[in-house]
Write a protein that holds these residues in place. Structure first.
Motif, mmCIF file in Angstrom:
data_model
loop_
_atom_site.group_PDB
_atom_site.id
_atom_site.type_symbol
_atom_site.label_atom_id
_atom_site.label_comp_id
_atom_site.label_asym_id
_atom_site.label_seq_id
_atom_site.Cartn_x
_atom_site.Cartn_y
_atom_site.Cartn_z
ATOM 1 N N ALA A 76 0.760 -1.237 0.010
ATOM 2 C CA ALA A 76 0.010 -0.050 -0.058
ATOM 3 C C ALA A 76 0.861 1.254 -0.166
ATOM 4 N N PRO A 109 -2.153 -0.084 -4.343
ATOM 5 C CA PRO A 109 -3.668 0.671 -3.952
ATOM 6 C C PRO A 109 -2.913 1.718 -3.112
ATOM 7 N N VAL A 110 -3.951 2.764 -2.885
ATOM 8 C CA VAL A 110 -3.452 4.036 -2.353
ATOM 9 C C VAL A 110 -4.387 4.469 -0.976
ATOM 10 N N LEU A 112 -9.600 7.905 -7.124
ATOM 11 C CA LEU A 112 -9.509 6.594 -6.823
ATOM 12 C C LEU A 112 -10.986 5.963 -7.001
ATOM 13 N N GLY A 126 -8.154 1.748 -3.899
ATOM 14 C CA GLY A 126 -7.683 2.657 -2.760
ATOM 15 C C GLY A 126 -8.963 2.860 -2.077
ATOM 16 N N TYR A 163 -8.015 -5.166 -4.192
ATOM 17 C CA TYR A 163 -7.311 -4.168 -4.782
ATOM 18 C C TYR A 163 -6.429 -4.638 -5.638
ATOM 19 N N CYS A 215 -5.601 -0.691 -10.278
ATOM 20 C CA CYS A 215 -4.649 0.206 -9.924
ATOM 21 C C CYS A 215 -4.205 0.965 -11.257
#
Length: 404
Positions: A300, A323-324, A336, A341, A366, A371
Motif C-alpha cells: 500500500a 493501492p493508495v 480512486l 484505494g 485491490y 490500480c
C-alpha cells in the motif's frame, strides 16, 4: 523555420535529487519534449560545478537543454530562514528572459516577468483556497500568515498569464469564480507520471522482490511494506502518519519513508517515543528508479496530507499496481475507485489505520490491474505530447499571422 523556445522557471536543479511533485513533473516535461522545441530551464546550482548566472548547454534524461542557474542552493529539501521562493524571485529581478513560451510553477517569480514577452502559463499545484484555510502550523506555508497579502499579489500577477492551469478541479473552479474576467484562461490539466519508469510487475515477481527486500533489511521474509514518499513537511503531516502506523498495530508490516525535510527530526522522535524503531525505516531522498522499485513491491501507498493538488506520487503508486490510502484532500479522492484505494473520511490516526488494515487484509479487493487502469489516462507520453502539440499549433498560427 526556427524552433519555438520554451523557458521553464523553478527553484531546483534537475541533476540533484530533489523531493517534490513539481520537480518530477518538470523533469517529465523535459524528457518528453518533442524535437520541434528548444527547451530552457532557469533553476538553481547545487555545487560549484555549475556557474551561477551563466547559460550552459547540458543533457537531461536524454534531452539537450539550456540551463541557467541563478542562485546556489545546496539542499532544497529543507527550508532556510528565508524561503527559497523569495531568493529565487530576487535573483530573477532585473533580468530579461523573454521566450515564446514561459512556464511558471510558483506565482512569486512571475513578479520579475511582468514586462517579458511571450505566452505565459502558471501551473497551480495545490488547492490554494483549502491551503490558506487549513488550520495548524502557520509556518508550514508563509503566506498563510498573510492571506490578504497573497491574494492581493495574486490579483496583480495573475492577469499576465494566458493560461492558468490546475491539476485540481476544485482549484480550477475557485479561480474561475475569483477572476470571472479570466475564466476562459483557466483549465484543468492532468498531472502525468513517467510510464517508462513506473510500471507494475506480475504477482510472482512482486512477491519475489518483496521477500528480497525483507531479507536485505533483516526482517521476516513475509513482511509487507507500506510506503510513504514525499517531503517531510507540515502539508504532508508525516507525524500523523507515524501515529496511524502505530494504531494499525499489524504484525509483519513495515513502514518505509522515502523523503526528507524540516520535520525529519520530529518524525524520528515520534518513531522512538512510540517504540516503532524496528518497524519504520527512514530512507531519505531517493532517486526516481529506487523509488519506483519500492512502489512495485509495496502492499500500500499512504498519504496523510492536510491539503493537496493531485500528487504525482499517487499516480506513480497506482501505475506500479499499488493501492493508495489517502486523506480526503486534493484530487486523489475523485481519482480512486473501490478497487484502487481507500479514502479516509477523517484525518485521524485511527481512520488511516483502519483504511490500511482493509487494504492489507483484503489484497484481492485491490488488484494490480485496477490500480494501473486508474493511472493509465495520466501516462506522460500521452499527456505531455498533447500539451506540446497544442503549444506548437498556437505558435505556428502566431508565426503564420506575423508572416501574412
Amino acid at each position: 523555420m526556427r524552433k519555438p523556445v520554451l523557458t521553464i522557471f523553478y527553484q531546483y536543479n534537475p541533476w540533484h535529487t530533489s523531493i517534490g511533485g513539481i520537480q518530477t513533473l518538470i523533469n517529465t516535461f523535459i524528457k518528453y519534449a518533442p524535437s520541434e522545441f528548444e527547451v530552457r530551464l532557469v533553476g538553481t546550482a547545487s555545487d560549484s560545478s555549475q556557474t551561477v548566472g551563466k547559460w550552459q548547454e547540458a543533457e537531461f534524461a536524454g534531452r539537450e537543454i539550456s540551463f541557467l542557474p541563478i542562485l546556489k542552493i545546496e539542499n532544497d529539501n529543507v527550508r532556510g530562514l528565508i524561503p527559497t521562493t523569495v531568493k529565487y524571485t530576487a535573483a530573477l529581478l532585473g533580468r530579461s528572459l523573454s521566450s515564446d513560451f514561459l512556464h511558471f510553477h510558483r506565482l512569486e517569480p512571475s513578479l520579475a516577468a511582468m514586462n517579458w514577452q511571450g505566452e505565459k502559463s502558471i501551473f497551480i499545484h495545490n488547492d490554494i483556497h483549502t491551503q490558506m484555510k487549513t488550520v495548524g502550523d502557520r509556518k508550514a506555508i508563509l503566506w498563510r500568515r498573510f492571506p490578504g497579502a497573497y491574494f492581493a499579489l495574486e490579483s496583480t500577477l495573475i492577469r499576465q498569464f494566458s493560461q492558468i492551469l490546475s491539476c485540481n478541479t476544485d482549484a480550477a473552479q475557485f479561480y474561475r469564480q475569483r477572476y470571472p474576467q479570466l475564466q476562459d484562461r483557466v483549465a484543468f490539466i492532468k498531472n502525468s507520471f513517467d510510464n517508462e519508469v513506473f510500471y507494475s510487475l506480475s504477482q510472482p515477481q512482486k512477491e519475489a522482490n518483496r521477500r528480497e527486500l525483507a531479507v536485505q533489511m533483516g526482517l521476516e521474509e513475509e513482511t509487507r511494506f507500506i510506503l510513504f514518499a514525499g517531503r517531510l513537511h507540515p502539508q504532508k503531516d508525516p507525524v500523523l502518519l507515524i501515529r496511524a502506523f502505530a494504531a494499525l498495530n499489524q504484525p509483519q508490516t513495515h513502514l518505509l519513508i522515502a523523503g526528507d525535510g524540516e520535520l525529519a527530526n520530529q518524525v524520528r522522535q515520534e518513531i522512538e517515543q512510540l517504540g516503532l524503531s524496528s518497524r519504520v525505516t527512514m530512507l531519505g531522498a531517493l532517486k526516481q528508479q529506487e523509488l519506483a522499485r519500492l512502489h512495485r513491491l509495496s502492499s500500500a501507498f499512504v498519504l496523510s496530507s492536510a491539503f493537496e493538488g493531485l500528487p504525482l506520487v499517487v499516480l506513480e503508486a497506482l501505475a506500479s499496481g499499488t493501492p493508495v490510502v489517502t486523506t480526503k484532500c486534493g484530487e486523489t479522492p475523485k481519482l480512486l475507485n473501490h478497487h484502487s484505494g481507500v479514502v479516509c473520511e477523517q484525518r485521524t490516526p485511527d481512520c488511516i489505520a483502519e483504511a490500511l488494515r482493509r487494504v492489507l487484509l483484503n489484497p484481492q479487493e485491490y488488484p494490480s490491474e485496477a490500480c494501473v487502469r486508474t493511472a493509465q489516462p495520466f501516462a506522460a507520453r500521452t499527456v505531455v505530447r498533447d500539451i506540446y502539440g497544442d503549444m506548437l499549433n498556437r505558435w505556428e498560427l502566431k508565426e503564420f499571422s506575423v508572416i501574412s
